[in-house]
Design a protein around this motif. Sequence first.
Motif, short mmCIF file in Angstrom:
data_model
loop_
_atom_site.label_atom_id
_atom_site.label_comp_id
_atom_site.label_asym_id
_atom_site.label_seq_id
_atom_site.Cartn_x
_atom_site.Cartn_y
_atom_site.Cartn_z
N GLN A 112 68.74 -14.63 43.24
CA GLN A 112 66.89 -14.16 43.24
C GLN A 112 66.45 -15.85 43.26
O GLN A 112 66.56 -16.39 42.29
CB GLN A 112 66.72 -13.74 42.12
CG GLN A 112 66.83 -12.29 41.64
CD GLN A 112 65.94 -11.26 42.72
OE1 GLN A 112 65.03 -11.18 42.12
NE2 GLN A 112 66.30 -10.90 43.71
N VAL A 113 65.55 -16.16 43.86
CA VAL A 113 64.42 -17.44 44.10
C VAL A 113 63.18 -17.08 44.38
O VAL A 113 63.04 -16.11 45.61
CB VAL A 113 64.91 -18.07 45.85
CG1 VAL A 113 64.47 -19.73 45.98
CG2 VAL A 113 66.76 -18.26 45.85
N PRO A 118 67.73 -13.48 48.90
CA PRO A 118 67.88 -14.46 50.67
C PRO A 118 69.13 -13.53 51.27
O PRO A 118 69.23 -13.57 52.43
CB PRO A 118 69.12 -15.64 49.97
CG PRO A 118 68.52 -16.36 48.87
CD PRO A 118 68.47 -14.50 48.01
N TYR A 119 69.29 -12.61 50.67
CA TYR A 119 70.18 -11.08 51.43
C TYR A 119 69.08 -10.73 52.08
O TYR A 119 69.73 -10.32 53.46
CB TYR A 119 70.90 -10.05 50.26
CG TYR A 119 71.29 -8.82 50.68
CD1 TYR A 119 72.56 -8.57 51.24
CD2 TYR A 119 70.90 -7.59 50.72
CE1 TYR A 119 73.30 -7.94 51.55
CE2 TYR A 119 71.15 -6.38 51.41
CZ TYR A 119 72.63 -6.67 52.08
OH TYR A 119 73.41 -5.19 52.17
N ASP A 121 65.88 -10.11 54.82
CA ASP A 121 65.71 -10.94 56.58
C ASP A 121 64.07 -11.25 55.82
O ASP A 121 63.77 -12.85 56.39
CB ASP A 121 64.76 -10.29 57.46
CG ASP A 121 66.51 -9.63 58.52
OD1 ASP A 121 67.47 -9.76 57.77
OD2 ASP A 121 66.14 -9.39 59.49
N ASP A 122 64.01 -10.63 55.06
CA ASP A 122 61.58 -11.05 54.64
C ASP A 122 62.13 -12.34 53.64
O ASP A 122 61.07 -13.19 53.54
CB ASP A 122 61.30 -9.74 53.70
CG ASP A 122 61.51 -9.85 52.37
OD1 ASP A 122 62.68 -10.40 52.15
OD2 ASP A 122 60.98 -9.43 51.77
N PHE A 123 63.13 -13.21 52.98
CA PHE A 123 63.11 -14.30 52.84
C PHE A 123 62.23 -15.19 53.37
O PHE A 123 62.56 -16.10 53.20
CB PHE A 123 64.34 -14.35 51.65
CG PHE A 123 64.75 -15.91 51.20
CD1 PHE A 123 63.90 -15.90 50.31
CD2 PHE A 123 65.74 -16.64 51.91
CE1 PHE A 123 64.58 -17.18 49.62
CE2 PHE A 123 65.76 -17.89 51.64
CZ PHE A 123 64.54 -18.28 49.50
N TYR A 124 63.34 -14.73 54.79
CA TYR A 124 63.49 -16.24 55.79
C TYR A 124 61.68 -16.40 56.74
O TYR A 124 61.75 -16.81 57.39
CB TYR A 124 64.22 -16.56 55.98
CG TYR A 124 65.88 -15.83 55.97
CD1 TYR A 124 66.53 -17.47 55.80
CD2 TYR A 124 66.25 -14.27 55.38
CE1 TYR A 124 68.01 -16.90 54.84
CE2 TYR A 124 67.51 -14.76 55.27
CZ TYR A 124 68.09 -16.17 54.30
OH TYR A 124 69.18 -15.76 53.66
N ALA A 163 71.74 -16.62 55.70
CA ALA A 163 71.06 -17.79 57.32
C ALA A 163 71.61 -16.88 58.41
O ALA A 163 71.03 -17.45 59.28
CB ALA A 163 70.75 -18.94 56.37
N SER A 164 73.26 -16.66 58.15
CA SER A 164 74.58 -17.20 59.35
C SER A 164 73.46 -16.05 60.09
O SER A 164 73.49 -15.37 61.40
CB SER A 164 75.23 -16.54 59.14
OG SER A 164 75.34 -18.56 58.31
#
Length: 273
Positions: A112-113, A118-119, A121-124, A163-164
């Motif tokens: 959790q960040v 980051p698992y 997509d909305d994180f990016y 991220a990949s």
Amino acid sequence: MQKLYDMHMHTRFSGDSEANPKDMIAAAKERGLAGLIFTDHLDWDYWHEPHLFDLDLQHYLPYLGSLAKSESTEEFSIGVGIELGLQEHLVDRHKELVTTRPFDFVIGSIHQVNKMDPYYDDFYEGRTIEDSLTEYLECTLRNLELFHDIDTLGHLDYIVRYASRVSGEHITIDTKKYKEVLEAIFHLLIKNNICLEVNTGAFRHGLPEPNPSEELLQFYYNLGGRLLTLGADAHTPEHVALEFERIPALLKNIGFTSLIHFAHRRGTEIALE
Ligand SMILES: [Zn+2]
Ligand SMILES: [Zn+2]
């Protein structure tokens, strides 16, 4: 192949696994391991899906503890640990948990960040991959500054798995670009005798190398880091000890000579053959 321990795996006690613990033991024995440690998820305040990773502590330790006792042999040891999802506001609860429960082994992981995983997509969304990596590493550092009562840091570059996927190319953490924050993380691990985990779950996500990458492992080694644990992060029996046969040569090539195995939260060195 050398007899190794798989020290990171999940069972039906984790919110994202249906695995029967007995099947994980059978798979590990079949693969000729020296033993395993169960490390089911506990992520309090998992914001994306509240309570998904709340571990049923009431039943977890008694059930797996007695299973470990009945299924361990002289040739095969079974431990019961935990994978703790670190967040800054949980430090006191985590301290209380790990000092009052008889875990064999505690993995600290960053899932959790700033209330996002980051698992997903909305994180990016709305930022570059580079900024996402920076944020992940800085969050890791902040957590390690506040909480040291873990035995190993789980999958340091966890974020590169996803991220990949999001970017459609193999993303890695460049040790020159992220030098400062990586140095700070590794110095904290070394100073506090916390191991770094080699997690082969990366192969399951289509990456060509473990988490952390060889470049990161080499950087840790160059700073004086020598303490490593090993786990496949399996959520199903077929992934137990995934790609372990690659690991001894990969680590020896960097300069490492041993792995650390834990029981009752005490580490023992296992020489790499
Ligand atoms: Zn994890
Ligand atoms: Zn895990």
